[in-house]
Design a protein around this motif. Structure first.
Motif, PDB file in Angstrom:
ATOM      1  N   TYR A  18      -1.352  -3.488 -16.413  1.00 33.22           N
ATOM      2  CA  TYR A  18      -0.496  -2.382 -16.101  1.00 33.22           C
ATOM      3  C   TYR A  18      -0.391  -2.211 -14.603  1.00 33.22           C
ATOM      4  CZ  TYR A  18       1.640   2.001 -15.988  1.00 33.22           C
ATOM      5  OH  TYR A  18       2.394   3.183 -15.639  1.00 33.22           O
ATOM      6  N   LEU A  19      -1.562  -2.385 -13.898  1.00 33.18           N
ATOM      7  CA  LEU A  19      -1.215  -1.879 -12.487  1.00 33.18           C
ATOM      8  C   LEU A  19      -0.655  -2.845 -11.941  1.00 33.18           C
ATOM      9  CD1 LEU A  19      -4.858  -0.126 -11.708  1.00 33.18           C
ATOM     10  CD2 LEU A  19      -2.498   0.912 -11.796  1.00 33.18           C
ATOM     11  N   SER A  20      -0.938  -4.271 -12.347  1.00 30.01           N
ATOM     12  CA  SER A  20      -0.172  -5.483 -11.460  1.00 30.01           C
ATOM     13  C   SER A  20       1.272  -5.352 -11.638  1.00 30.01           C
ATOM     14  CB  SER A  20      -0.903  -6.897 -11.942  1.00 30.01           C
ATOM     15  OG  SER A  20      -0.545  -6.837 -13.234  1.00 30.01           O
ATOM     16  N   LEU A  21       1.709  -5.025 -12.707  1.00 26.05           N
ATOM     17  CA  LEU A  21       3.171  -4.711 -13.006  1.00 26.05           C
ATOM     18  C   LEU A  21       3.982  -3.370 -12.435  1.00 26.05           C
ATOM     19  CD1 LEU A  21       3.286  -6.043 -16.888  1.00 26.05           C
ATOM     20  CD2 LEU A  21       3.779  -7.251 -14.719  1.00 26.05           C
ATOM     21  N   VAL A  22       3.121  -2.480 -12.288  1.00 29.31           N
ATOM     22  CA  VAL A  22       3.693  -1.212 -11.688  1.00 29.31           C
ATOM     23  C   VAL A  22       3.634  -1.152 -10.114  1.00 29.31           C
ATOM     24  CG1 VAL A  22       3.454   1.400 -11.641  1.00 29.31           C
ATOM     25  CG2 VAL A  22       3.126  -0.006 -13.828  1.00 29.31           C
ATOM     26  N   ILE A  23       2.711  -1.651  -9.632  1.00 28.47           N
ATOM     27  CA  ILE A  23       2.476  -1.620  -8.111  1.00 28.47           C
ATOM     28  C   ILE A  23       3.610  -2.525  -7.532  1.00 28.47           C
ATOM     29  CG2 ILE A  23       1.137  -2.056  -6.153  1.00 28.47           C
ATOM     30  CD1 ILE A  23      -1.331  -1.642  -7.776  1.00 28.47           C
ATOM     31  N   THR A  24       4.533  -1.853  -6.749  1.00 31.06           N
ATOM     32  CA  THR A  24       5.504  -2.680  -5.993  1.00 31.06           C
ATOM     33  C   THR A  24       5.422  -2.424  -4.310  1.00 31.06           C
ATOM     34  OG1 THR A  24       7.025  -1.089  -6.451  1.00 31.06           O
ATOM     35  CG2 THR A  24       7.074  -3.035  -7.920  1.00 31.06           C
ATOM     36  N   PRO A  25       5.527  -3.400  -3.587  1.00 30.88           N
ATOM     37  CA  PRO A  25       5.377  -3.005  -2.149  1.00 30.88           C
ATOM     38  C   PRO A  25       6.803  -2.563  -1.737  1.00 30.88           C
ATOM     39  CG  PRO A  25       5.295  -5.472  -2.457  1.00 30.88           C
ATOM     40  CD  PRO A  25       5.280  -4.691  -3.770  1.00 30.88           C
ATOM     41  N   ASP A  26       6.830  -1.824  -0.702  1.00 34.64           N
ATOM     42  CA  ASP A  26       8.016  -1.132  -0.165  1.00 34.64           C
ATOM     43  C   ASP A  26       8.722  -2.290   0.564  1.00 34.64           C
ATOM     44  OD1 ASP A  26       7.525   1.320  -1.384  1.00 34.64           O
ATOM     45  OD2 ASP A  26       6.500   1.963   0.374  1.00 34.64           O
ATOM     46  N   HIS A  27       8.075  -2.925   1.243  1.00 34.30           N
ATOM     47  CA  HIS A  27       8.817  -4.070   2.276  1.00 34.30           C
ATOM     48  C   HIS A  27       7.566  -5.015   2.384  1.00 34.30           C
ATOM     49  CE1 HIS A  27      11.502  -5.527   5.287  1.00 34.30           C
ATOM     50  NE2 HIS A  27      12.416  -4.931   4.776  1.00 34.30           N
ATOM     51  N   ASP A  32      -0.824  -3.487   1.883  1.00 39.19           N
ATOM     52  CA  ASP A  32      -1.805  -2.762   1.215  1.00 39.19           C
ATOM     53  C   ASP A  32      -1.375  -2.952  -0.396  1.00 39.19           C
ATOM     54  OD1 ASP A  32      -3.691  -2.125   3.049  1.00 39.19           O
ATOM     55  OD2 ASP A  32      -2.711  -0.369   3.457  1.00 39.19           O
ATOM     56  N   ALA A  33      -0.080  -2.843  -0.623  1.00 42.74           N
ATOM     57  CA  ALA A  33       0.329  -2.784  -1.876  1.00 42.74           C
ATOM     58  C   ALA A  33       0.341  -4.135  -2.491  1.00 42.74           C
ATOM     59  CB  ALA A  33       1.878  -2.356  -2.011  1.00 42.74           C
ATOM     60  N   MET A  34       0.662  -5.283  -1.568  1.00 44.78           N
ATOM     61  CA  MET A  34       0.552  -6.398  -1.776  1.00 44.78           C
ATOM     62  C   MET A  34      -0.804  -7.115  -2.358  1.00 44.78           C
ATOM     63  SD  MET A  34       3.092  -8.385   1.004  1.00 44.78           S
ATOM     64  CE  MET A  34       4.587  -7.600   1.256  1.00 44.78           C
ATOM     65  N   ARG A  35      -1.749  -6.551  -1.556  1.00 45.29           N
ATOM     66  CA  ARG A  35      -3.105  -6.881  -1.820  1.00 45.29           C
ATOM     67  C   ARG A  35      -3.560  -6.246  -3.077  1.00 45.29           C
ATOM     68  NH1 ARG A  35      -5.268  -5.049   2.873  1.00 45.29           N
ATOM     69  NH2 ARG A  35      -4.405  -6.713   3.817  1.00 45.29           N
TER      70      ARG A  35
END
Length: 91
Positions: A18-27, A32-35
């Motif tokens: 679920y977290l891998s699908l919900v987390i999206t990087p802004d740019h 940090d979001a990509m990691r």
């Protein structure tokens, strides 16, 4: 011991999927979001692979039906697909 490993894998895998699908990087600068996405995908793949390996023996012996592998297999595919997508789109 085997039951505890399977229970832990089945509890951690859906959350990390679920977290891998919900987390999206802004740019592209949001490393940090990509990691976080890559880490969640890694945890999903490892936990579901462990669950599949632990369930494979009872399924082959016939004490469990084949559909017991379906949830872990589906999450394994989702985690791997998201990881590949994250690696190709966000270099």
């Amino acid at each position: 011991m085997r039951v505890l490993l399977l229970l832990g894998a089945h509890l951690v895998a859906p959350l990390s999927c679920y977290l891998s699908l919900v987390i999206t990087p802004d740019h592209v600068w949001d490393k940090d979001a990509m990691r976080g996405v890559e880490t969640a995908c890694f945890v999903t793949v490892v936990c579901t692979a462990l669950a599949v390996l632990l369930l494979l023996r009872p399924v082959v012996r016939g004490s469990l039906a084949w559909w017991w592998l379906a949830p872990a297999g589906a999450m394994l595919l989702v985690g791997a697909a998201r990881w590949i997508y994250a690696a190709t789109v966000w270099p």
